[in-house]
Design a protein around this motif. Sequence first.
Motif, mmCIF file in Angstrom:
data_model
loop_
_atom_site.group_PDB
_atom_site.id
_atom_site.type_symbol
_atom_site.label_atom_id
_atom_site.label_comp_id
_atom_site.label_asym_id
_atom_site.label_seq_id
_atom_site.Cartn_x
_atom_site.Cartn_y
_atom_site.Cartn_z
ATOM 1 N N SER A 106 0.826 -1.202 0.000
ATOM 2 C CA SER A 106 0.000 0.000 0.000
ATOM 3 C C SER A 106 0.866 1.260 0.000
ATOM 4 O O SER A 106 1.672 1.478 0.916
ATOM 5 C CB SER A 106 -0.913 0.005 1.227
ATOM 6 O OG SER A 106 -1.531 1.253 1.397
ATOM 7 N N ILE A 107 0.694 2.095 -1.013
ATOM 8 C CA ILE A 107 1.421 3.359 -1.083
ATOM 9 C C ILE A 107 0.946 4.292 0.026
ATOM 10 O O ILE A 107 1.719 5.085 0.567
ATOM 11 C CB ILE A 107 1.228 4.001 -2.463
ATOM 12 C CG1 ILE A 107 1.724 3.050 -3.553
ATOM 13 C CG2 ILE A 107 1.970 5.327 -2.557
ATOM 14 C CD1 ILE A 107 1.428 3.506 -4.956
ATOM 15 N N LYS A 108 -0.307 4.182 0.358
ATOM 16 C CA LYS A 108 -0.874 5.007 1.423
ATOM 17 C C LYS A 108 -0.096 4.826 2.726
ATOM 18 O O LYS A 108 0.307 5.806 3.367
ATOM 19 C CB LYS A 108 -2.346 4.622 1.629
ATOM 20 C CG LYS A 108 -3.034 5.316 2.794
ATOM 21 C CD LYS A 108 -4.484 4.892 2.876
ATOM 22 C CE LYS A 108 -5.196 5.598 4.038
ATOM 23 N NZ LYS A 108 -6.629 5.295 4.071
ATOM 24 N N LYS A 109 0.159 3.585 3.103
ATOM 25 C CA LYS A 109 0.872 3.309 4.349
ATOM 26 C C LYS A 109 2.348 3.659 4.249
ATOM 27 O O LYS A 109 2.948 4.180 5.200
ATOM 28 C CB LYS A 109 0.698 1.837 4.726
ATOM 29 C CG LYS A 109 -0.736 1.440 5.033
ATOM 30 C CD LYS A 109 -0.853 -0.038 5.336
ATOM 31 C CE LYS A 109 -2.302 -0.427 5.632
ATOM 32 N NZ LYS A 109 -2.441 -1.888 5.889
ATOM 33 N N MET A 110 2.957 3.390 3.096
ATOM 34 C CA MET A 110 4.383 3.661 2.928
ATOM 35 C C MET A 110 4.680 5.151 3.025
ATOM 36 O O MET A 110 5.581 5.577 3.760
ATOM 37 C CB MET A 110 4.857 3.100 1.577
ATOM 38 C CG MET A 110 4.826 1.588 1.485
ATOM 39 S SD MET A 110 5.208 0.981 -0.182
ATOM 40 C CE MET A 110 6.921 1.474 -0.344
ATOM 41 N N VAL A 111 3.930 5.969 2.293
ATOM 42 C CA VAL A 111 4.180 7.409 2.281
ATOM 43 C C VAL A 111 3.827 8.043 3.624
ATOM 44 O O VAL A 111 4.588 8.856 4.164
ATOM 45 C CB VAL A 111 3.387 8.084 1.141
ATOM 46 C CG1 VAL A 111 3.491 9.609 1.237
ATOM 47 C CG2 VAL A 111 3.902 7.615 -0.216
ATOM 48 N N GLY A 112 2.688 7.671 4.183
ATOM 49 C CA GLY A 112 2.261 8.253 5.455
ATOM 50 C C GLY A 112 3.225 7.962 6.589
ATOM 51 O O GLY A 112 3.602 8.857 7.356
ATOM 52 N N SER A 113 3.667 6.718 6.691
ATOM 53 C CA SER A 113 4.591 6.335 7.769
ATOM 54 C C SER A 113 5.949 7.003 7.600
ATOM 55 O O SER A 113 6.557 7.472 8.572
ATOM 56 C CB SER A 113 4.765 4.809 7.789
ATOM 57 O OG SER A 113 3.522 4.166 7.986
ATOM 58 N N VAL A 189 -6.023 9.776 6.104
ATOM 59 C CA VAL A 189 -7.474 9.961 6.021
ATOM 60 C C VAL A 189 -7.920 10.211 4.579
ATOM 61 O O VAL A 189 -8.941 9.668 4.133
ATOM 62 C CB VAL A 189 -7.915 11.138 6.920
ATOM 63 C CG1 VAL A 189 -9.389 11.441 6.724
ATOM 64 C CG2 VAL A 189 -7.614 10.822 8.379
ATOM 65 N N LEU A 190 -7.156 11.004 3.833
ATOM 66 C CA LEU A 190 -7.617 11.487 2.538
ATOM 67 C C LEU A 190 -7.183 10.648 1.346
ATOM 68 O O LEU A 190 -7.828 10.692 0.297
ATOM 69 C CB LEU A 190 -7.131 12.934 2.319
ATOM 70 C CG LEU A 190 -7.647 13.979 3.310
ATOM 71 C CD1 LEU A 190 -7.090 15.350 2.968
ATOM 72 C CD2 LEU A 190 -9.179 14.010 3.295
ATOM 73 N N PHE A 191 -6.099 9.899 1.464
ATOM 74 C CA PHE A 191 -5.581 9.200 0.288
ATOM 75 C C PHE A 191 -5.990 7.728 0.269
ATOM 76 O O PHE A 191 -6.008 7.049 1.300
ATOM 77 C CB PHE A 191 -4.058 9.292 0.235
ATOM 78 C CG PHE A 191 -3.471 8.481 -0.894
ATOM 79 C CD1 PHE A 191 -3.657 8.877 -2.208
ATOM 80 C CD2 PHE A 191 -2.782 7.307 -0.642
ATOM 81 C CE1 PHE A 191 -3.146 8.119 -3.253
ATOM 82 C CE2 PHE A 191 -2.263 6.547 -1.679
ATOM 83 C CZ PHE A 191 -2.455 6.957 -2.985
ATOM 84 N N TYR A 192 -6.312 7.231 -0.950
ATOM 85 C CA TYR A 192 -6.582 5.817 -1.190
ATOM 86 C C TYR A 192 -5.742 5.366 -2.383
ATOM 87 O O TYR A 192 -5.519 6.127 -3.324
ATOM 88 C CB TYR A 192 -8.071 5.576 -1.470
ATOM 89 C CG TYR A 192 -8.921 5.618 -0.223
ATOM 90 C CD1 TYR A 192 -9.391 4.461 0.360
ATOM 91 C CD2 TYR A 192 -9.238 6.839 0.380
ATOM 92 C CE1 TYR A 192 -10.175 4.498 1.511
ATOM 93 C CE2 TYR A 192 -10.009 6.887 1.528
ATOM 94 C CZ TYR A 192 -10.474 5.711 2.095
ATOM 95 O OH TYR A 192 -11.231 5.754 3.234
ATOM 96 N N ASP A 193 -5.268 4.118 -2.347
ATOM 97 C CA ASP A 193 -4.360 3.630 -3.376
ATOM 98 C C ASP A 193 -5.001 3.562 -4.751
ATOM 99 O O ASP A 193 -4.326 3.724 -5.764
ATOM 100 C CB ASP A 193 -3.829 2.230 -2.995
ATOM 101 C CG ASP A 193 -2.891 2.283 -1.800
ATOM 102 O OD1 ASP A 193 -2.011 3.153 -1.799
ATOM 103 O OD2 ASP A 193 -3.044 1.461 -0.885
#
Length: 438
Positions: A106-113, A189-193
């Motif tokens: 998941s790019i969402k988790k990679m970028v956010g973390s 909250v705002l981004f989805y893959d």
Amino acid sequence: MQMDNQVPPKKVPTFCSLRYGLSFLLHFCNTIIMSQMICLNLTIVAMVNRTNPHGLPNTSTKELLDNIKNPVYDWSPEIQGLIFSSIFYGVLFTQVPVGYLSRIYSIKKMVGSALFLSSLLCLFIPLAAETGVTFVITCRVVQGAAQGTVSAAQHAIWIKWSPPLERGRLTSVSLSGAGGCALSLLWFVLFYDDPKDHPCINISEKEYITSSLMQQVSSSRQSLPIKAMLKSLPLWAISFGTFAFQWTNNIMILFMPVFLNSKLHVSIKQNGLLSAVPYLLAWMIGIIAGETADFLLSRNILSIVIIRKLFTTLGLLLPAFFHMCLCYLSSSVYGSIIFLVLANATGSFCLSGIIINALDIAPRYYGFLKGVTNLIGMLGALISSSLTGVILGQDPESSLFKTFYLIVAVNVISLIFCLVFIKAEIEDWAKEGQHTRL
């Protein structure tokens, strides 16, 4: 089917759409990352602007109290160059792994973390400086790894979110910038893959994005055609262009405050303001370049390959030209500042040229290829920042001339290679149905 011939279905609103909102969200992420990367480059002017290391016995009481409030460190130009370049070691080693993993996780988790970690480490830099230069370098390396994760993983977003005719403007908006902890929470909250998973996306926008990418995006995860990639001259052109872009860009980012302080003798306040001007102009140039590139493409005024060559030429040749102007035409402080700002800002034309070109030739492997080309680009940044620190330390009088001549040589040689080998058609090894193995 090539991008030149694709006619998207019914178009939906642009700036009020979710995909543009995502582009602006990425823009703020990159702005935070960039500010975290360069903040030390400006503050180091104040941190090393005295000859006596803080805490020496012969220091007066007033000076000692001032140093307690504002510590000053005995860091040579070579050490400063090492501190500047240390962040690129972390960026360097994350590009290819993150580019590969962006196809899987998941790019969402990679970028956010990664954004959260980089922001947290930024808070520890003052404490690390008090502990010792080794801790500063270590902190910067780890921070670079987190920032490298953000910069490499985000490119894979546009595989699913960017219609072909809007790639220039969407990527230029997101990349034209470079409260991290708070923003990382907002990101989750705002981004989805994938557009189809976003709960707030308009149905017409979802259909517009997915249908326009139908011929290019595949959900299958085939093995990477490494041998074909290594033989691809267009991919090497992207790599050399990225190398030159990062070489020039990072010298200006890292050493512009030092140049303003040592050669133009401006105050700290003026230094901060003048150092910010190129980023404002670069942001404007990046946006204008993206809009212009997509306009020329959508109206069939120029082909994709001509557009990529045009903006790559502007992004590599103009900085080289203005660096030569700095050497020979800057007879006044104001002239030097103008040429310095233009040399720093005009590289943003590359955002609509060589920087996005991998999405043209291999959209299905874009995340991985951006990791590879970013790796080569970071080598340019690492070499240039370390070499500039050495040159400044050994030959203060002619150091700037040598640095600027190197910039011109790297840019011109890379540009010639790019103009010969840049392509914009999907490579055979990147087409659906090709099964080239590792």
